[in-house]
Design a protein around this motif. Structure first.
Motif, PDB file in Angstrom:
ATOM      1  N   THR A 168      64.731  70.550  65.639  1.00 46.05           N
ATOM      2  CA  THR A 168      65.861  70.644  66.576  1.00 46.05           C
ATOM      3  C   THR A 168      66.593  71.984  66.417  1.00 46.05           C
ATOM      4  O   THR A 168      66.974  72.599  67.417  1.00 46.05           O
ATOM      5  N   GLN A 209      64.501  74.625  68.060  1.00 45.66           N
ATOM      6  CA  GLN A 209      64.474  74.359  69.496  1.00 45.66           C
ATOM      7  C   GLN A 209      65.812  74.743  70.145  1.00 45.66           C
ATOM      8  O   GLN A 209      65.838  75.358  71.203  1.00 45.66           O
ATOM      9  N   GLN A 267      73.362  69.742  69.230  1.00 46.03           N
ATOM     10  CA  GLN A 267      72.046  69.176  69.508  1.00 46.03           C
ATOM     11  C   GLN A 267      71.524  68.341  68.340  1.00 46.03           C
ATOM     12  O   GLN A 267      70.898  67.299  68.540  1.00 46.03           O
ATOM     13  N   VAL A 268      71.765  68.798  67.114  1.00 47.23           N
ATOM     14  CA  VAL A 268      71.313  68.038  65.939  1.00 47.23           C
ATOM     15  C   VAL A 268      72.041  66.689  65.900  1.00 47.23           C
ATOM     16  O   VAL A 268      71.427  65.642  65.677  1.00 47.23           O
ATOM     17  N   ARG A 321      70.495  64.580  68.773  1.00 43.76           N
ATOM     18  CA  ARG A 321      69.085  64.171  68.715  1.00 43.76           C
ATOM     19  C   ARG A 321      68.666  63.591  67.368  1.00 43.76           C
ATOM     20  O   ARG A 321      67.604  62.991  67.263  1.00 43.76           O
ATOM     21  N   ASN A 322      69.445  63.852  66.310  1.00 44.43           N
ATOM     22  CA  ASN A 322      68.969  63.486  64.969  1.00 44.43           C
ATOM     23  C   ASN A 322      69.914  62.565  64.206  1.00 44.43           C
ATOM     24  O   ASN A 322      69.954  62.612  62.979  1.00 44.43           O
TER      25      ASN A 322
END
Ligand code: 4AD
Ligand code: MG
Length: 430
Positions: free
Chosen positions: A135, A138, A248-249, A252-253
């Motif tokens: 991530t 990306q 984003q982390v 998404r994570n």
């Protein structure tokens, strides 16, 4: 039946499914065998009832050890006691390969786990780290593509030093001697005259002789370079990019951060703008709040960076380091001539410098002087100096250490766990 991922099976929660993966845990009794199966997405408890299988099948199942690869078909049932809340009651199975006794058991030393890294990368911890790492890379790419930058590939074998001769790795190159790249920068500075705004994510190499929890010999750097850019906008671009990566982390994570014991709410609080201080102000802070007197002109060491960061819970941008101790390409700040137009971004919680960047000196004579001072042969940099001879423009760029950011976001004790196969002075196998 078509196989689905364990994550999809958990989402479905009921009905008949077929899954495949590796045995993560197993235990048995006279009547039952419990297997926790893992695939790349998650784990699920599978239960096998002895009376449903013939003697030969039961024996095969009974002998299946950890990391055996398996295909299992069965029905899903909610079960609060199961590790991921559901249980697969198996109706049929196939042992694809019966694993030998797995060498990794509980409580093994970090050194052993590094020796056996090719197997340890299967662990939930390292798999979670690798997903966060994906991530991070990306998101960096997304951020700069969205901002109109082009991905541009630098050479890895190079005749020049970008970050000083002391950490260069030499490579025998036919009858010549070359080096593994320390940074894409010199080439990026040439390329902005064609493309203006570029970025890359690429391996970098430095023969770091110190053993720290922050240095690798082979690491990945995400770098950007832009024509017409000055320090202020550069630092802004860096903080916006880091904020985007964190966003984003977190998005998404979440599951991986939980496995790693990272506090998501803490990461969510990291919003821009990040505090900006000068090197000189950093020294004042150390003196006032930590009673430490660093003489002006000395570089900040790890311990000093950590003491500064005790006072912040967001990354901090430190600008205007002493010109004297900076790499040859960092220009003097006309407003404060003893300092350079540069910045480092320091991460909170003792993760240190995650970004180094600067405006680039466009004064060819200053560059020559600085190169000479570093003991470099000017002729070797003549190609680079051409970038200042033909339509030179103000420009700037920075490099973000992927492993430093991953170590910070994943709350790792050591940077070695932020890369699948770490290379340090003492660690280069497997
Ligand atoms: O600060 P550095 O040395 O900056 C440069 O190389 C510039 N030429 C980059 C640029 O302007 N394009 O390195 C940049 C970042 C550091 O802040 C750190 O995060 C990481 O790269 N880094 C390392 N990470 C792991 N192991 C090492 N040995 C590292 N050396 C630098
Ligand atoms: Mg640096």
């Amino acid at each position: 039946m078509a196989f689905i991922s364990i994550q999809d099976a958990l989402q479905r929660g009921s009905g008949k499914v077929a899954i495949r993966g590796w045995i993560y845990r197993e235990r048995g009794s006279n009547e039952f065998k419990f297997i926790v199966l893992r695939d790349s997405t998650d784990i699920i408890q599978c239960v096998f009832k002895k009376e449903q299988f013939d003697a030969q099948q039961w024996e095969e199942l009974d002998k299946a050890l950890i990391e055996s690869s398996m295909e299992i078909e069965g029905t899903l049932h909610e079960d609060k006691r199961a590790p991921t809340g559901y249980e697969l009651r198996a109706t049929s199975f196939n042992v694809v390969q019966r694993a030998e006794k797995y060498p990794i058991t509980k409580d093994q030393s970090p050194e052993f786990l590094l020796d056996i890294r090719h197997l340890w990368i299967r662990s939930r911890k390292l798999a979670a780290v690798m997903k966060v790492r994906h991530t991070v890379m990306q998101a960096f790419r997304e951020f700069y593509v969205k901002n109109g930058y082009l991905e541009w590939a630098p050479p890895i074998l190079t005749p020049n030093a970008c970050e000083g001769g002391a950490t260069l790795f030499e490579v025998k190159y036919y009858k010549e001697k070359l080096y593994l790249t320390q940074s894409w920068q010199l080439y990026a500075e040439a390329a902005i005259f064609a493309l203006e705004k570029i970025f890359c994510i690429s391996p970098c190499f430095r023969a770091e002789r110190s053993k720290t929890s922050r240095h690798l010999s082979e690491f990945w750097m995400a770098e950007m370079e832009s024509a017409w850019m000055k320090l202020d906008d550069l630092a802004k671009s860096a903080e916006e990019c880091v904020a985007y990566i964190i966003e984003q982390v977190v998005k998404r994570n979440a599951k991986e951060l939980e496995i790693l014991g990272q506090d998501i709410s803490k990461l969510k609080k990291i919003t821009i703008p990040f505090p900006r201080i000068t090197y000189t102000e950093a020294l004042e802070l150390l003196k006032k709040k930590e009673k430490i007197d660093i003489s002006w002109g000395k570089d900040l060491r790890t311990i000093e960076e950590d003491l500064i960061m005790k006072h912040f819970d967001k990354p901090v941008i430190v600008t205007n380091y002493p010109k004297e101790i900076m790499a040859f390409y960092k220009p003097q700040d006309p407003k404060n001539p003893k300092t350079a137009l540069c910045f480092d971004m320091l991460a909170p919680e003792g993760y240190g410098e995650i970004i180094g960047g600067s405006q680039r000196d466009i004064d060819i004579e200053e560059l020559k002087k600085a190169l000479k001072k570093e003991g470099e042969k000017i002729e070797k940099y003549d190609w680079y100096l051409d970038t200042r001879r033909y339509g030179s423009v103000p420009h700037a760029g920075y490099g973000l250490g992927i492993e430093r950011v991953v170590a910070w976001l994943c709350k790792l004790d050591n940077i070695k766990d932020a890369i699948p196969f770490p290379r340090t002075m003492l660690r280069f196998r497997p």
